[in-house]
Design an enzyme around this catalytic site. Structure first.
Site, mmCIF file in Angstrom:
data_model
loop_
_atom_site.group_PDB
_atom_site.id
_atom_site.type_symbol
_atom_site.label_atom_id
_atom_site.label_comp_id
_atom_site.label_asym_id
_atom_site.label_seq_id
_atom_site.Cartn_x
_atom_site.Cartn_y
_atom_site.Cartn_z
ATOM 1 N N ASP A 11 0.809 -1.230 0.000
ATOM 2 C CA ASP A 11 0.000 0.000 0.000
ATOM 3 C C ASP A 11 0.843 1.282 0.000
ATOM 4 O O ASP A 11 0.646 2.167 0.861
ATOM 5 C CB ASP A 11 -0.889 0.057 1.254
ATOM 6 C CG ASP A 11 -1.806 -1.141 1.404
ATOM 7 O OD1 ASP A 11 -2.157 -1.755 0.383
ATOM 8 O OD2 ASP A 11 -2.181 -1.439 2.556
ATOM 9 N N GLU B 192 -11.354 0.594 -3.680
ATOM 10 C CA GLU B 192 -10.523 1.120 -2.583
ATOM 11 C C GLU B 192 -9.262 1.755 -3.173
ATOM 12 O O GLU B 192 -9.099 1.824 -4.393
ATOM 13 C CB GLU B 192 -10.149 0.008 -1.593
ATOM 14 C CG GLU B 192 -9.299 -1.098 -2.207
ATOM 15 C CD GLU B 192 -9.039 -2.275 -1.254
ATOM 16 O OE1 GLU B 192 -9.534 -2.281 -0.113
ATOM 17 O OE2 GLU B 192 -8.343 -3.213 -1.693
#
Ligand code: FUB
Length: 324
Positions: free
Chosen positions: A15, A223
């Protein structure tokens, strides 16, 4: 740099959020570890407990410095569990780390921690940001004194539990021809510690100006929001989650609407796909992760970087992720 390169080969990091501060490139990833929690659609297996910061002055050939642990769950007063994707912004010489974390009631909120240096350590505020919910905060500095947070994530990210910024009695995930749930944007307050307004929807439109439908799983938002500016246009990019693509849409201002353009990255090995796009020393890069080094264990992801290119019309050239 045409071949993707792993950035932290001796640990599992995912991420990435990436920024250039004071001429140096800083990477703010999630820190995966083997928690032993079984994989499920709620993302319980992503039970991260701390963050590291990495930096370099040469992303292609230079050394990547690990600045060590900069924030830990155990030091966050309101913590429950699961430190997911974070991001950092700089304002007036201070650095603000925004992080999603479940509170003691297992509800994701977004918190802030502050440092005098881009590499931390970061000191958390007593409470999460008032009115915050869901996951994946990405901060965009528009260069005019305004900072915006993009956030939201479906399934384990809990976005389906809200409408109009209010919690629902029961989660409701649209399907088929219903409108897809949009990600959110909110302007930050002058002190960077609060929302300056009610979060608004980010609308992603198709080529006919219509909003994307929930069943359009290869294009709709899931997301991992990110925003960057290229040639005066705003590029909103995100993951499509269960169809495993990174794609993007272009708009004329931070709030959108954004018009869908295409795929940035085809599926990687793993389930999640997540990214940051940044310009450094005259080239553009896509930072992302995959699960090749862990042999496909979806909760143990490794940071990668590859050069990103635009065509003459400003369209991003699709990159192969190497998965299925
Ligand atoms: O790392 C946990 C979650 O997985 C992130 O918050 C999502 O974007 C996905 O990458």
């Amino acid at each position: 740099m045409k071949t993707p390169k792993y950035l932290v080969p001796n640990d599992y990091m995912a991420d990435p959020a990436v920024h250039v501060f004071n001429g140096r490139l800083y990477i703010y990833p999630s820190h995966d570890w083997e928690s032993g929690i079984e994989e499920n659609d709620n993302g319980d297996h992503f039970d991260m407990k701390d963050y590291h910061v990495f930096s370099t002055d040469d992303i292609e050939n230079g050394e990547i410095t690990d600045h060590g642990v900069v924030l830990e769950v155990k030091n966050i007063p309101w913590a429950g569990r699961q430190l997911w994707d974070c991001d950092v912004a700089c304002k007036d010489g201070k650095y603000y780390l925004y992080f999603p974390l479940k509170d003691k009631n297992d509800i994701f909120r977004i918190g802030v921690a502050i440092s005098d240096k881009p590499e931390g350590p970061f000191i958390p505020q007593e409470n999460p940001i008032k009115g915050s919910y869901s996951i994946d905060p990405a901060i965009f500095d528009d260069g005019d004194g305004n900072y915006y947070m993009y956030f939201g994530g479906l399934w384990g990210g809990q976005l389906q539990r809200y409408r109009n910024n209010k919690a629902l009695e029961c989660a409701a995930l649209p399907e088929g021809d219903e409108l897809a749930l949009p990600s959110k944007i909110v302007k930050l307050s002058g002190d960077m510690l609060e929302f300056a307004e009610e979060p608004r929807d980010i609308l992603v439109l198709d080529e006919n100006g219509n909003r994307l439908k929930a069943g359009d799983t290869e294009r709709r938002f899931f997301e991992a929001s990110w925003v960057h500016k290229y040639n005066g246009k705003y590029y909103f990019s995100y993951s499509t989650g269960d169809s495993h693509l990174l794609c993007y849409a272009i708009g004329d201002n931070p709030y959108g609407p954004f018009t869908y353009q295409g795929t940035i990255l085809t599926p990687v090995v793993g389930w999640t796909t997540h990214h940051a796009i940044a310009e450094f020393k005259g080239k553009w890069y896509l930072f992302h992760h995959d699960c090749v080094p862990s042999g496909g264990r979806t909760w143990l992801r490794s940071l990668k970087v590859v050069e990103l290119e635009y065509d003459e019309n400003g369209k991003i050239k699709t990159i192969e992720g190497g998965g299925q």
